[in-house]
Design an enzyme around this catalytic site. Structure first.
Site, mmCIF file in Angstrom:
data_model
loop_
_atom_site.group_PDB
_atom_site.id
_atom_site.type_symbol
_atom_site.label_atom_id
_atom_site.label_comp_id
_atom_site.label_asym_id
_atom_site.label_seq_id
_atom_site.Cartn_x
_atom_site.Cartn_y
_atom_site.Cartn_z
ATOM 1 N N ASP A 37 1.040 -1.327 0.066
ATOM 2 C CA ASP A 37 0.079 0.003 0.111
ATOM 3 C C ASP A 37 0.910 1.133 0.037
ATOM 4 O OD1 ASP A 37 -1.954 1.985 0.699
ATOM 5 O OD2 ASP A 37 -3.302 0.400 1.045
ATOM 6 N N ASP A 61 3.571 1.637 -4.381
ATOM 7 C CA ASP A 61 2.800 2.395 -5.224
ATOM 8 C C ASP A 61 2.529 1.262 -6.464
ATOM 9 O OD1 ASP A 61 1.729 3.933 -7.147
ATOM 10 O OD2 ASP A 61 3.218 5.531 -6.943
ATOM 11 N N TYR A 169 -13.737 6.504 -13.376
ATOM 12 C CA TYR A 169 -14.004 5.407 -12.462
ATOM 13 C C TYR A 169 -14.404 4.170 -13.023
ATOM 14 C CZ TYR A 169 -14.727 2.801 -8.135
ATOM 15 O OH TYR A 169 -14.786 1.776 -7.054
ATOM 16 N N LYS A 173 -13.217 0.712 -14.096
ATOM 17 C CA LYS A 173 -13.310 -0.817 -13.438
ATOM 18 C C LYS A 173 -13.985 -1.657 -14.775
ATOM 19 C CE LYS A 173 -12.450 0.479 -9.044
ATOM 20 N NZ LYS A 173 -11.399 -0.544 -8.612
ATOM 21 N N THR A 204 -16.130 2.217 3.561
ATOM 22 C CA THR A 204 -14.706 2.266 3.772
ATOM 23 C C THR A 204 -14.454 3.803 3.724
ATOM 24 O OG1 THR A 204 -14.099 2.281 1.534
ATOM 25 C CG2 THR A 204 -14.511 0.107 2.381
HETATM 26 N N1 NAD Z 1 -15.807 1.180 -0.947
HETATM 27 C C1 NAD Z 1 -16.612 1.336 -1.726
HETATM 28 O O1 NAD Z 1 -17.788 1.545 -2.157
HETATM 29 C C2 NAD Z 1 -16.066 0.448 -3.246
HETATM 30 C C3 NAD Z 1 -17.278 0.125 -4.291
HETATM 31 C C4 NAD Z 1 -16.780 -0.481 -5.358
HETATM 32 C C5 NAD Z 1 -15.380 -0.595 -5.573
HETATM 33 N N2 NAD Z 1 -14.463 -0.448 -4.662
HETATM 34 C C6 NAD Z 1 -13.198 -0.931 -4.644
HETATM 35 O O2 NAD Z 1 -12.582 -1.517 -3.604
HETATM 36 C C7 NAD Z 1 -11.160 -1.432 -3.659
HETATM 37 C C8 NAD Z 1 -10.576 -0.942 -2.119
HETATM 38 O O3 NAD Z 1 -11.323 0.316 -1.757
HETATM 39 P P1 NAD Z 1 -11.940 0.584 -0.452
HETATM 40 O O4 NAD Z 1 -13.138 0.823 -0.585
HETATM 41 O O5 NAD Z 1 -11.238 -0.288 0.732
HETATM 42 O O6 NAD Z 1 -10.925 1.947 -0.331
HETATM 43 P P2 NAD Z 1 -9.833 2.489 0.823
HETATM 44 O O7 NAD Z 1 -9.642 3.883 0.245
HETATM 45 O O8 NAD Z 1 -10.243 2.144 2.012
HETATM 46 O O9 NAD Z 1 -8.576 1.723 0.371
HETATM 47 C C9 NAD Z 1 -7.892 1.683 -0.815
HETATM 48 C C10 NAD Z 1 -6.548 1.474 -0.437
HETATM 49 O O10 NAD Z 1 -5.461 1.771 -1.786
HETATM 50 C C11 NAD Z 1 -4.734 2.455 -1.514
HETATM 51 N N3 NAD Z 1 -4.018 3.054 -2.650
HETATM 52 C C12 NAD Z 1 -4.633 3.721 -3.437
HETATM 53 N N4 NAD Z 1 -3.775 4.234 -4.534
HETATM 54 C C13 NAD Z 1 -2.589 3.202 -4.460
HETATM 55 C C14 NAD Z 1 -1.455 3.133 -5.124
HETATM 56 N N5 NAD Z 1 -1.136 3.741 -6.151
HETATM 57 N N6 NAD Z 1 -0.318 2.316 -4.646
HETATM 58 C C15 NAD Z 1 -0.862 1.369 -3.418
HETATM 59 N N7 NAD Z 1 -2.132 1.629 -2.692
HETATM 60 C C16 NAD Z 1 -2.923 2.474 -3.175
HETATM 61 C C17 NAD Z 1 -4.921 3.452 -0.439
HETATM 62 O O11 NAD Z 1 -3.754 3.921 0.268
HETATM 63 C C18 NAD Z 1 -5.942 2.569 0.527
HETATM 64 O O12 NAD Z 1 -5.410 2.107 1.683
HETATM 65 C C19 NAD Z 1 -10.796 -0.143 -4.766
HETATM 66 O O13 NAD Z 1 -10.467 -0.780 -5.803
HETATM 67 C C20 NAD Z 1 -12.244 0.559 -4.783
HETATM 68 O O14 NAD Z 1 -12.300 1.019 -6.131
HETATM 69 C C21 NAD Z 1 -14.722 0.141 -3.191
#
Ligand code: NAD
Length: 264
Positions: A37, A61, A169, A173, A204
């Site tokens: 992360d 990254d 987005y 996706k 989240t």
């Molecule tokens: N929360 C929602 O409603 C939701 C819905 C659909 C899809 N998602 C997907 O779920 C996945 C996780 O998201 P989440 O909801 O847990 O959000 P979150 O923000 O809690 O977690 C995302 C994590 O990704 C890390 N990150 C971002 N860019 C990065 C990079 N370049 N390199 C390494 N780490 C990086 C961030 O630091 C963070 O810890 C994402 O792909 C998101 O698009 C989330």
């Protein structure tokens, strides 16, 4: 015996949200985990160690090819192999605002006709290229091991539902979803399965504070028949299913823990 006893899982985005919940769930099932992360993963490491499993955090990254390769190399150095990979690192918008907030703010500032090119590129860079480079590093290692593996990409229901004001987005996706299917085909005879989880609105930090924003929450619930947010643990449960032999005949599929978004 847990269903992932003795397995090694690499999880990007493991410092937060769905990635963290997945690390904890996998550890409950007996896996050791390697977390990649940009943000600090110390708290997830602590939660995994509390379950008496091992966890390593590697600052990563995922838009860097070298970082993705180094993350998998770290897993091999520490645990000797990789059995499961979860690509959860992702962003909603280049500016950090959630898509629901952006949409609820109204106006057309985030519509394609007005969007800034670099803002669009940034989301594709993290959400598509980052996932591809993570998956590629995982698959190369699994091919070298020669005994299969499971790769799980966190896409979104937005891979299939167009949302005005969220073009980067949604496009990203949809890209993750297609990447999942292409990789599944390419690897189908190797024992490496590639699947996706497509969450609906999930509590989240990515959509942090949405419940306090009536317009944003209303917009989200208007397309969520169960009329509530999902939990990261509900997404982790889908990841667990795709990580284990319970899903041994599934590849190139996307599961949608999304509160009924696809009932229509
Ligand atoms: N929360 C929602 O409603 C939701 C819905 C659909 C899809 N998602 C997907 O779920 C996945 C996780 O998201 P989440 O909801 O847990 O959000 P979150 O923000 O809690 O977690 C995302 C994590 O990704 C890390 N990150 C971002 N860019 C990065 C990079 N370049 N390199 C390494 N780490 C990086 C961030 O630091 C963070 O810890 C994402 O792909 C998101 O698009 C989330």
């Amino acid at each position: 015996m847990g269903s992932l006893q003795g397995k090694v899982a690499v999880i990007t985005g493991g410092a937060s949200g769905i990635g963290r919940a997945t690390a904890v769930r996998f550890a409950q099932e007996g896996a050791d985990v390697v977390l990649g992360d940009l943000a600090d993963g110390t708290e997830t490491v602590r939660l995994v160690e509390k379950l008496e499993r091992r966890a390593v955090f590697v600052r990563t990254d995922t838009t860097s090819e070298a970082d993705c390769d180094a993350l998998v190399a770290a897993a091999v150095a520490e645990f000797g192999r990789v059995d499961v990979g979860v690509a959860s690192a992702g962003i909603a918008t280049a500016a950090g605002m959630s898509n629901v907030e952006a949409r609820a703010a109204g106006g057309d500032a985030t519509h394609v006709v007005n969007i800034d090119t670099d803002a669009f590129r940034k989301v594709l860079d993290v959400n598509v290229l980052g996932v591809m480079m993570t998956d590629r590093a995982l698959a190369r290692q699994m091919l070298a091991q020669g005994d299969g593996g499971a790769i799980i990409n966190i896409a979104s229901s937005a891979a299939k539902i167009p949302l005005a004001g969220a073009s980067p987005y949604c496009v990203s996706k949809a890209g993750v979803w297609m990447l999942t299917k292409v990789m599944a085909l390419e690897l189908a005879t190797t024992g490496i399965r590639v699947n996706a989880v497509g969450p609906g609105y999930t509590a989240t930090p990515m959509i942090g504070g949405i419940e306090d924003n009536a317009a944003a929450y209303g917009a989200a619930m208007s397309i969520t028949p169960m009329n509530r947010l999902g939990t990261p643990e509900e997404q982790a449960a889908a990841c667990l299913f795709l990580a284990t032999d319970e899903s041994s005949f599934m590849t190139g599929q996307m599961l949608h823990p999304a509160g009924g978004q696809f009932t229509g």
